[in-house]
Design a protein around this motif. Structure first.
Motif, PDB file in Angstrom:
ATOM      1  N   LYS A 177       7.166   6.261   0.408  1.00  0.00           N
ATOM      2  CA  LYS A 177       6.255   6.565  -0.700  1.00  0.00           C
ATOM      3  C   LYS A 177       4.787   6.385  -0.325  1.00  0.00           C
ATOM      4  O   LYS A 177       3.909   6.885  -1.015  1.00  0.00           O
ATOM      5  CB  LYS A 177       6.581   5.691  -1.898  1.00  0.00           C
ATOM      6  CG  LYS A 177       8.000   5.923  -2.391  1.00  0.00           C
ATOM      7  CD  LYS A 177       8.086   5.852  -3.850  1.00  0.00           C
ATOM      8  CE  LYS A 177       9.518   6.123  -4.268  1.00  0.00           C
ATOM      9  NZ  LYS A 177       9.608   6.889  -5.447  1.00  0.00           N
ATOM     10  N   GLY A 178       4.503   5.624   0.728  1.00  0.00           N
ATOM     11  CA  GLY A 178       3.117   5.453   1.160  1.00  0.00           C
ATOM     12  C   GLY A 178       2.394   4.298   0.500  1.00  0.00           C
ATOM     13  O   GLY A 178       1.191   4.136   0.677  1.00  0.00           O
ATOM     14  N   THR A 179       3.097   3.493  -0.272  1.00  0.00           N
ATOM     15  CA  THR A 179       2.501   2.326  -0.916  1.00  0.00           C
ATOM     16  C   THR A 179       3.577   1.270  -1.139  1.00  0.00           C
ATOM     17  O   THR A 179       4.753   1.600  -1.289  1.00  0.00           O
ATOM     18  CB  THR A 179       1.830   2.684  -2.253  1.00  0.00           C
ATOM     19  OG1 THR A 179       1.231   1.519  -2.805  1.00  0.00           O
ATOM     20  CG2 THR A 179       2.803   3.251  -3.246  1.00  0.00           C
ATOM     21  N   LEU A 180       3.169   0.029  -1.164  1.00  0.00           N
ATOM     22  CA  LEU A 180       4.109  -1.064  -1.372  1.00  0.00           C
ATOM     23  C   LEU A 180       4.376  -1.300  -2.862  1.00  0.00           C
ATOM     24  O   LEU A 180       5.423  -1.761  -3.251  1.00  0.00           O
ATOM     25  CB  LEU A 180       3.561  -2.340  -0.724  1.00  0.00           C
ATOM     26  CG  LEU A 180       4.433  -3.582  -0.736  1.00  0.00           C
ATOM     27  CD1 LEU A 180       5.765  -3.316  -0.051  1.00  0.00           C
ATOM     28  CD2 LEU A 180       3.720  -4.736  -0.073  1.00  0.00           C
ATOM     29  N   TRP A 181       3.415  -0.944  -3.696  1.00  0.00           N
ATOM     30  CA  TRP A 181       3.516  -1.236  -5.130  1.00  0.00           C
ATOM     31  C   TRP A 181       3.760   0.039  -5.932  1.00  0.00           C
ATOM     32  O   TRP A 181       3.003   1.004  -5.835  1.00  0.00           O
ATOM     33  CB  TRP A 181       2.239  -1.913  -5.613  1.00  0.00           C
ATOM     34  CG  TRP A 181       2.004  -3.196  -4.909  1.00  0.00           C
ATOM     35  CD1 TRP A 181       2.579  -4.398  -5.166  1.00  0.00           C
ATOM     36  CD2 TRP A 181       1.139  -3.410  -3.796  1.00  0.00           C
ATOM     37  NE1 TRP A 181       2.125  -5.340  -4.290  1.00  0.00           N
ATOM     38  CE2 TRP A 181       1.243  -4.763  -3.433  1.00  0.00           C
ATOM     39  CE3 TRP A 181       0.289  -2.585  -3.066  1.00  0.00           C
ATOM     40  CZ2 TRP A 181       0.521  -5.304  -2.386  1.00  0.00           C
ATOM     41  CZ3 TRP A 181      -0.421  -3.128  -2.015  1.00  0.00           C
ATOM     42  CH2 TRP A 181      -0.296  -4.468  -1.691  1.00  0.00           C
ATOM     43  N   PRO A 182       4.782   0.047  -6.789  1.00  0.00           N
ATOM     44  CA  PRO A 182       5.070   1.237  -7.607  1.00  0.00           C
ATOM     45  C   PRO A 182       3.909   1.623  -8.526  1.00  0.00           C
ATOM     46  O   PRO A 182       3.742   2.796  -8.838  1.00  0.00           O
ATOM     47  CB  PRO A 182       6.289   0.816  -8.435  1.00  0.00           C
ATOM     48  CG  PRO A 182       6.924  -0.282  -7.675  1.00  0.00           C
ATOM     49  CD  PRO A 182       5.819  -0.977  -6.938  1.00  0.00           C
ATOM     50  N   ILE A 183       3.105   0.674  -8.931  1.00  0.00           N
ATOM     51  CA  ILE A 183       1.995   0.970  -9.837  1.00  0.00           C
ATOM     52  C   ILE A 183       0.946   1.878  -9.171  1.00  0.00           C
ATOM     53  O   ILE A 183       0.220   2.600  -9.846  1.00  0.00           O
ATOM     54  CB  ILE A 183       1.373  -0.335 -10.355  1.00  0.00           C
ATOM     55  CG1 ILE A 183       0.603  -0.098 -11.635  1.00  0.00           C
ATOM     56  CG2 ILE A 183       0.504  -0.996  -9.325  1.00  0.00           C
ATOM     57  CD1 ILE A 183       0.199  -1.342 -12.360  1.00  0.00           C
ATOM     58  N   PHE A 184       0.879   1.869  -7.841  1.00  0.00           N
ATOM     59  CA  PHE A 184      -0.089   2.696  -7.112  1.00  0.00           C
ATOM     60  C   PHE A 184       0.501   4.008  -6.618  1.00  0.00           C
ATOM     61  O   PHE A 184      -0.187   4.791  -5.977  1.00  0.00           O
ATOM     62  CB  PHE A 184      -0.664   1.927  -5.925  1.00  0.00           C
ATOM     63  CG  PHE A 184      -1.593   0.832  -6.314  1.00  0.00           C
ATOM     64  CD1 PHE A 184      -2.725   1.079  -7.061  1.00  0.00           C
ATOM     65  CD2 PHE A 184      -1.335  -0.469  -5.941  1.00  0.00           C
ATOM     66  CE1 PHE A 184      -3.585   0.075  -7.431  1.00  0.00           C
ATOM     67  CE2 PHE A 184      -2.195  -1.488  -6.296  1.00  0.00           C
ATOM     68  CZ  PHE A 184      -3.316  -1.223  -7.047  1.00  0.00           C
ATOM     69  N   PHE A 185       1.762   4.277  -6.885  1.00  0.00           N
ATOM     70  CA  PHE A 185       2.398   5.495  -6.386  1.00  0.00           C
ATOM     71  C   PHE A 185       1.908   6.700  -7.173  1.00  0.00           C
ATOM     72  O   PHE A 185       1.931   6.726  -8.400  1.00  0.00           O
ATOM     73  CB  PHE A 185       3.915   5.394  -6.481  1.00  0.00           C
ATOM     74  CG  PHE A 185       4.621   6.633  -6.028  1.00  0.00           C
ATOM     75  CD1 PHE A 185       4.542   7.053  -4.710  1.00  0.00           C
ATOM     76  CD2 PHE A 185       5.353   7.397  -6.912  1.00  0.00           C
ATOM     77  CE1 PHE A 185       5.187   8.200  -4.289  1.00  0.00           C
ATOM     78  CE2 PHE A 185       6.001   8.539  -6.511  1.00  0.00           C
ATOM     79  CZ  PHE A 185       5.915   8.944  -5.189  1.00  0.00           C
TER      80      PHE A 185
END
Length: 81
Positions: free
Chosen positions: A59-67
């Motif tokens: 996804k390119g990010t560790l946190w779902p809030i920043f996806f």
């Protein structure tokens, strides 16, 4: 029935409708744009949920809030020259 709280992180896609005069013969051009989720977050809150390592790489990010996924490309007809 509980009313669901508005979540600005879910509404990343926006549509802009320009003014269309009754005397204008041309239809308006409606534009769609993306507002990234980081525009709504001042500081990163502690203890945010995280993706697994493999999913974070996909996804390119560790946190779902920043996806924020890219919108699908428009496939048009190719012009032959």
């Amino acid at each position: 029935m509980l009313k669901e709280k508005h979540n600005p992180f879910k509404d990343q896609y926006r549509v802009w409708y320009p003014y269309h005069s009754p005397d204008d013969p041309c239809p308006p051009i409606v534009r769609q744009y993306v507002v990234p989720p980081n525009q709504y977050l001042g500081f990163q809150p502690p203890n945010l949920p995280q993706y697994s390592k493999q999913e974070a790489l996909m996804k390119g990010t560790l946190w779902p809030i920043f996806f924020s996924p890219y919108p699908p490309k428009k496939r048009g007809k190719k012009h032959e020259s």
